[in-house]
Design an enzyme around this catalytic site. Structure first.
Site, mmCIF file in Angstrom:
data_model
loop_
_atom_site.group_PDB
_atom_site.id
_atom_site.type_symbol
_atom_site.label_atom_id
_atom_site.label_comp_id
_atom_site.label_asym_id
_atom_site.label_seq_id
_atom_site.Cartn_x
_atom_site.Cartn_y
_atom_site.Cartn_z
ATOM 1 N N GLU A 1 0.826 -1.063 -0.019
ATOM 2 C CA GLU A 1 -0.007 0.088 -0.050
ATOM 3 C C GLU A 1 0.789 1.468 -0.061
ATOM 4 O OE1 GLU A 1 -3.453 2.158 2.603
ATOM 5 O OE2 GLU A 1 -2.961 0.092 2.970
ATOM 6 N N ARG B 1 -7.380 2.542 14.580
ATOM 7 C CA ARG B 1 -8.156 1.357 14.469
ATOM 8 C C ARG B 1 -8.080 0.364 15.499
ATOM 9 N NH1 ARG B 1 -11.343 -1.171 10.521
ATOM 10 N NH2 ARG B 1 -11.452 0.420 8.958
ATOM 11 N N GLU C 1 -10.596 -8.427 5.285
ATOM 12 C CA GLU C 1 -9.728 -8.473 6.578
ATOM 13 C C GLU C 1 -10.724 -9.225 7.680
ATOM 14 O OE1 GLU C 1 -7.468 -4.322 7.037
ATOM 15 O OE2 GLU C 1 -9.426 -3.998 5.908
#
Length: 1378
Positions: free
Chosen positions: A853, A931, A1312
């Protein structure tokens, strides 16, 4: 005959896919893989690791044995096989067995149609392993089919990071003997176990008992998900994952013939080969006399057969051996003959040949004569992978002298005889004992001697022989400790029981060499076999086999404890055989000798079928194979480094820092620049200092380090040369002078102590009155736990090609990235070139998992800069060790928690402090931490929460995004809390979990209201399908009956928020173009990395346009088609791009509607043509941004997530308390994925995520030196789950009737969310350890860090053996876990 008078041959001749190759200009340093890919342009064979550990490079090598008149087919690692070694042989690659144009081979068809190929990078290697197995079984026209056991062995050397292995096994099962015996041609039905027939099944065919409950048909449980009780299917359940009846039968008679030239004439085998290269000469003598003469003239020459050791040394240790000798045509080294009292094997005999011969002897000789043979055969099963055993020779294993060799302890304990010979000294025979090895990888063999043979003795009736190995992973792993025990008994005239006459014990992994424990052996002499002996021997072993606290390899306490544990296993085994029923051990004690058994995998998959009235042409919801699967199975799928070389292309090799914290004093590239073929060296001096920074959020990294390195693996510069070998060799010649700086911060604890945090990352998320709730709680407990990081280990490493256009005014970049827009943007910033002149393209990538990413820019930037500097195309693909050293991985986390709860277990308050190890730059670490904070409660309603967190700045390579993005770490702490609550209350944690689950309408601690919450449904269905309560009772009974084997059971929920937490990233676009022939080209902002995104997008477009998916094509992702895209990450690829594609297609459909209305009976092509001639635009863009999301950290308000994906998993494990080994017996998963766009792909994602998570929580451990140097740099040291590691019973069910109004066609994100469910294995292991600890009176909570490696499991199971081990913890250890 002298070397000058010998007739030698320079030309290497071999066959590839039936075509003759004759080359007299070969460099002996080239591997077969290099030759295939770069000289023959056969790019289906992939480079995954270059050390024979992943199997991506597997090919079949065939040779004709002119003595037996048989063709031998073997799988082999092309990355290790020297191209010179295949002289006179035939090589078959994945391209040679089938293609999409001329027809697929049965193996290729099955892996693709059974959904066994996702990213596809490992697929050719797996195909060739299976193909080689089929060919070897059918040699000579026998038509023999392989067994499931054969298949299990064939795949020991192959890894897959995407699929979870289950669909590969299911597809190939249809080629096995068991499947044939069942007479089964049934499709893999929804809800059935499509696993053929297993011999170990109680009721025969597993079609009737591969169940989701314990003993019945898989149809008998689960009315909730559409399968009615009583074995009746619900309406529509004929939907299939794959239809085996459509598979072409395998017919060995239709295989290509072996090249007649090689079969008819032994000329090539009889040639003395001498191939000279610039640095290395390759000799292949054909007589012993020639070999001895070579060794006399070149005493330092390396003798290689399989090249499995030297190949690794050359590649990774920068070793150069000017003379290589290949003795595979010297008949004296190939001898296999019976001798008086044993079997003689020539030193070039392969391990696979030894295995075959010894198995035959075990079958034909009396048991008491074959105990040594049996120990070797059992050990060979765990020795490396099949590809290695096929080519590695027994002599190489002995002579390399690895201290953790699996076979050398056996050879020493058995007192094997070695025959050594030299030109001048003649022949001598030595006994292989404790004095054979003199120091690390040194032995008594003289420089001019060769090892001619080894004689392995038969055992006798009074001799008991056994060998053991403990590794981190059961299949294809190097040993932590291994041992071999040889005890001979005699029975004195007046004695009731025999006494020990002679003892020989050898251990590996306890010193720089294999060691013989001679002092301990004396303790046995004259003693009877009984409990008194155990204590004496254990004390002697503790004394004789010490390990320094800083000994290489680490795990000091564990390794020392294994010396005792393995002996005790042997003691119990011998006790039972020696005394029989006279002095029986209890069943509880016998469990010490019982190892974990390999179980044939079983599975079932449940999913919602499409409604009966759905048009057949509408593919949404159907189990369509991955659209690239067939090309991936044939090797036709093109990845970045498969693209043909451009004219005048150059290759770039990075110069990486080798210090974790140091000042650059001098960088001298002159030795490298002097190498012929090197075009230049680029570094910080080649770029404007203002442009020498990059990063996804904060530009806090340098493209090229200018003055100070802050971790290993940072880019100091790069060599640009004519080809890969030249560039890589020259890069290693660049001299870098450092000045060490301090401190070097490696661990989270070091960072916290030094208050080393990335600026702005310290956050607090609070809801409710935590302190007040704690005071009112009946119970308050505290704990802490560490969770290790994880290497992405995508099979395709980072790669990039940059092609300057228009004399450097434009730049095309092809790279393996999840975020082409960011690569485009960063190159524009670094070069000063406008983004509109830079095009970044991605066809597909071989796995990403978040690792590509942001970190792909680390390579793409130097490649782009070099391309512009030299105005020539430049390419680079990182080697596996480079990729692991430079690109970071999942963040390690450390957390402290305090939880308050009622006497019943209802949680009232939670106070958590998190730290993650961000590494030397910020990258995405702040978002990962956020997160983790969002998910710190997992799926539980905790009214009062306070969560504090900070990202630690350390001297490690920057950690980055990884599947789950902090969620699995945050949820792990929640489950650790509840597990501790259960231990504190002496209550099954499942009851506490169920009591605290979120419900519809609840608010999270960040004030998001839960809508469409199916958490309770997932939980209840998982409890029911797994028969949790029944199995808990059975487990308790098992644990009472077994002292040294324990089982554990755990059920875990998950609730994963779907969206980028950075609001602006929740957007994407699509471009749909319809051509006048009716074909449709779709381009969207997502990357295909194996998750089936392109396949799903074609399904969406097909539904909207009302045309077959065969008319729709997706070529690539490119920034000149869809600009300003977000990364394909956060599980949002289908959600975002699906809506964008849908909108674009709806626009086109609306434009064509008048022509459909005017000609309702026409065809799609008619309507398109009419619109075109009416001058209607047949291209449209679609844009989508997720509505209604956005979170404010200051006010703790707003919704960070679009919706949640819910699920639950129940896992049962068995552990060996003496070794720490474990096995997953069964896993049941229930996932709410809404109305799946493609159930086959989604089930594959669930299974793949689970197995990746299983690696995270049990096997995969990154280890560093105290100075920040990564030790675990490849599959040899870093262990991924393999085929044998999947749950023996693996059941996946997708929840029915759970629509999701917030995503395309009511689907849900899947990438995920399932990963965390693998923690059910971790907590099942912890449950099993709890039972082991109770045996010695240990109760209550205990800390178990993740991953639950064999070392952690063993040392947590405290007993009388671990108590004997004392390690000085004040000494700096060899390795540390960050």
């Amino acid at each position: 005959m002298t070397p000058s008078t010998m007739v030698t041959h320079q030309e290497v001749v071999f066959y590839v896919n039936g075509k003759r190759v004759a080359d007299n200009n070969i460099n002996p340093e080239w591997t077969l893989l290099y030759y295939l890919r770069n000289k023959l342009r056969l790019c289906g064979t992939k480079l995954g690791c270059a050390e024979g550990g992943c199997g991506a490079c597997t090919v079949m090598i065939s040779k004709y044995d002119h003595e037996t008149k048989k063709v031998v087919h073997l799988s082999a690692n092309a990355c290790l096989t020297p191209v010179c070694a295949v002289h006179g042989q035939a090589v078959t690659t994945v391209e040679g067995i089938g293609s999409t144009k001329r027809g697929l081979h049965a193996v290729q068809q099955r892996i693709a149609a059974a959904h066994g190929s996702q990213c596809g990078f490992c697929t050719p290697g797996i195909v060739m392993s299976m193909y080689s197995l089929l060919r070897s079984c059918s040699t000579g026209g026998s038509g023999h089919k392989p067994s499931m056991k054969d298949m299990e062995i064939a795949f020991q050397g192959n890894l897959c990071r995407c699929t979870g292995y289950r669909p590969i096994i299911e597809g190939f099962r249809t080629l096995t003997e068991e499947w044939e015996q069942c007479g089964s041609r049934l499709p893999a039905l929804n809800g059935t176990t499509s696993n053929g027939c297993g011999n170990d099944l109680a009721n025969g065919c597993c079609k009737s008992n591969g169940q989701a409950n314990v003993n019945g048909c898989c149809k008998t449980n689960g009315a909730v998900n559409g399968c009615c009780n009583g074995g009746q299917m619900a309406p529509g359940d004929v939907e299939i994952l794959f239809d085996s009846s459509s598979f072409k039968p395998y017919d060995s008679s239709q295989e290509p013939i072996f090249p007649p030239e090689l079969q008819l004439s032994p000329v090539l085998d009889q040639q003395y080969l001498l191939v000279k290269g610039p640095r290395v000469s390759w000799y292949r003598p054909t007589t012993l006399e020639q070999l001895l003469l070579l060794k006399r003239n070149h005493p330092q020459a390396r003798i290689i057969v399989g090249n499995t050791e030297v190949g690794v040394e050359v590649k990774f240790k920068n070793c150069v051996y000017p003379v290589l000798i290949n003795p595979t045509q010297v008949k004296e080294l190939l001898v296999i003959e019976d001798t008086e009292g044993g079997i003689k094997f020539g030193s070039s005999v392969t391990l696979n040949q030894i295995d075959t011969v010894l198995k035959s002897k075990i079958d034909s000789l009396p048991e008491h004569k074959t105990r040594v043979f049996k120990a070797i055969v059992e050990m060979l099963h765990w020795f490396a992978g099949k590809q290695i055993r096929n080519v590695a020779a027994v002599g190489g294993n002995i002579m390399t002298g690895s201290p953790i060799s699996d076979l050398n302890p056996i050879f020493i304990a058995a007192n094997c005889k070695l025959e050594l010979v030299s030109k001048d000294g003649g022949c001598r025979t030595v006994t292989m004992n404790g004095s054979f090895f003199t120091s690390y990888r040194k032995n008594i063999v003289k420089p001019d001697e060769i090892l001619l043979s080894i004689t392995i003795p038969c055992s006798h009736e009074m001799m008991h022989f056994k060998a053991y190995k403990q590794a981190r992973r059961r299949d294809d792993d190097i040993a932590v400790v291994n041992a071999a025990f040889n005890i001979t008994f005699e029975k004195p005239a007046n004695a009731h029981y025999p006494v020990v006459q002679k003892a020989t014990i050898a251990y590996g992994g306890m010193a720089p060499t294999t060691v013989e424990a001679s002092s301990t052996a004396q303790v046995f002499i004259g003693k009877t076999w009984g409990p008194h002996l155990v204590e004496d021997v254990c004390n002697a072993l503790v004394e004789e086999l010490p390990l320094s606290p800083d000994a290489p390899g680490g795990m000091i306490a564990y390794r020392r404890s294994l010396t005792l544990s393995l002996f005790y296993k042997f003691y119990v085994d011998v006790y039972g055989k020696l005394y029989g029923k006279d002095k029986m051990l209890s069943e509880r004690e016998k469990s010490a000798a019982q190892g974990l058994k390999n179980l044939h995998p079983q599975s079932s998959q449940y999913f919602q079928v499409v409604p009966p009235d759905q048009p057949k042409m509408d593919p949404v919801g159907r189990t369509i194979p991955h659209l690239s699967a067939y090309k991936q199975a044939t090797g036709e799928a093109v990845y970045c480094d498969d693209i043909p070389h451009y004219e005048h292309e150059l290759y770039l090799s990075l110069v990486l820092s080798t210090k974790a914290h140091a000042k650059l004093i001098k960088v001298d590239a002159s030795p490298a620049l002097a190498v012929d073929g090197v075009h230049g060296f680029i570094s910080a001096s080649d770029i404007d200092p203002k442009r020498n920074n990059f990063g996804p959020i904060v530009h806090d990294e340098e493209i090229f380090v200018s003055s100070t390195v802050t971790s290993t693996g940072q880019v100091i510069g790069a060599i640009v040369a004519v080809d890969q070998p030249t560039a890589q060799r020259a890069a290693k010649m660049v001299k870098v002078e450092y000045q060490d700086l301090s401190p070097i911060i490696v661990t989270i604890q070091d960072a916290v102590a030094k208050e080393s945090f990335h600026k702005g990352t310290q956050r607090t998320l609070k809801n409710g009155d935590v302190d007040g709730a704690m005071k009112s709680s009946v119970h308050v407990i505290e704990g802490d736990v560490h969770m290790g990081g994880q290497e992405h280990f995508y099979l395709e490493t980072n790669s990039a090609i940059a092609i300057p256009r228009e004399d450097g005014c434009e730049l095309e970049v092809i790279c393996s990235t999840q975020h082409p827009t960011e690569v485009q943007k960063l190159i524009a910033e670094a070069t000063g070139m406008p983004a509109n002149r830079i095009v970044c393209r991605v066809k597909r990538i071989g796995g990403g998992f978040g690792g590509k990413e942001s970190r792909g820019a680390l390579l793409a930037l130097p490649v782009a800069i070099a391309a512009l500097k030299f105005n020539r195309p430049v390419r680079c693909m990182l080697d596996r060790d480079e990729d692991m050293v430079a690109t970071g991985g999942r963040h390690p986390f450390y957390g402290k928690y305090k939880v308050g709860f009622t006497k019943e277990g209802k949680m009232l308050a939670c106070d958590v402090q998190f730290y993650n190890n961000a590494g030397n730059s910020l990258d995405l670490s702040a978002s990962v931490m956020e997160r983790a904070m969002f998910h710190c409660q997992n799926a539980y309603k905790i009214p009062n929460i306070r969560c504090k967190a900070a990202a630690c700045k350390t001297n490690l390579p920057s950690n980055t995004a990884f599947r789950g993005f902090g969620g699995p770490q945050g949820m792990f702490f929640a489950e650790s809390m509840i597990t501790d609550m259960g231990a504190f209350m002496n209550v099954d944690p499942a009851k506490i979990r169920e009591m605290n689950l979120y419900q519809e309408g609840d608010k999270t601690h960040y004030n998001q209201v839960l809508e469409h919450c199916t958490l309770k449904r997932c939980w209840s269905e998982c409890m029911e399908r797994s028969a949790y309560e029944q199995r808990r009772k059975e487990l308790n009974d098992f644990n009472r009956q077994h002292r040294w084997r324990k089982r554990g059971l755990s059920i875990i929920p998950t609730m994963f928020g779907i969206a980028f937490t950075a609001k602006f990233l929740n957007q994407t676009g699509a471009l749909v173009m319809v051509y006048t022939d009716g074909s449709v080209l779709v381009t969207h902002g997502g990357i295909e990395m194996g998750q089936g995104l392109h396949t799903k997008m074609v399904q969406v477009a097909s539904r909207v346009l009302g045309i077959p998916e065969s008319k729709i094509y997706i070529s690539e992702t490119a920034t000149d088609k869809v600009p300003n895209t977000s990364a394909t990450a956060a599980s949002s690829g289908s959600d975002l791009n699906g809506m964008a594609v849908m909108y674009a297609c709806e626009t086109i459909k609306e434009r064509i509607k008048p022509y459909i209305d005017a000609n309702p009976k026409g065809k799609w092509e008619d309507w398109v043509s009419a619109a075109y001639f009416d001058r209607v635009s047949l291209s449209a863009t679609g844009f989508y941004r997720t509505p209604g999301i956005g979170y404010n950290w200051e006010t703790n308000s707003g919704d960070p997530f679009n919706y949640f994906t819910f699920g639950a998993a129940c896992s049962e494990v068995e552990i060996d308390c003496l070794t720490g080994d474990h096995q997953v017996l069964r896993t049941d998963i229930v996932m709410d994925l809404g109305e799946s766009l493609n159930p086959a792909i989604d089930i594959g994602q669930v299974e793949g995520a689970f197995i990746q998570g299983y690696g995270l929580y049990t096997l995969e451990e990154l280890t560093y030196s105290p100075t920040g140097i990564l030790y675990s740099r490849g599959p040899g040291a870093y262990k991924l789950p393999g085929f044998a590691d999947i749950p023996a019973q693996f059941n996946v069910s997708l929840l029915r009737g759970a629509k999701n109004p917030r995503a395309v066609y009511s689907s849900k994100a899947v990438g995920e969310p399932p990963l965390f469910l693998a923690s059910s294995v971790f907590f099942a292991i912890k449950d099993a350890i709890k039972y082991a600890r109770s045996e010695v009176g240990l109760k209550g909570p205990f800390r178990l860090d993740s991953p639950a490696t064999s070392a952690r499991i063993r040392m947590a199971c405290q007993d009388e053996f671990t108590k004997k081990i004392i390690v000085n913890e004040d000494v700096t250890p060899w390795n540390i876990v960050p």
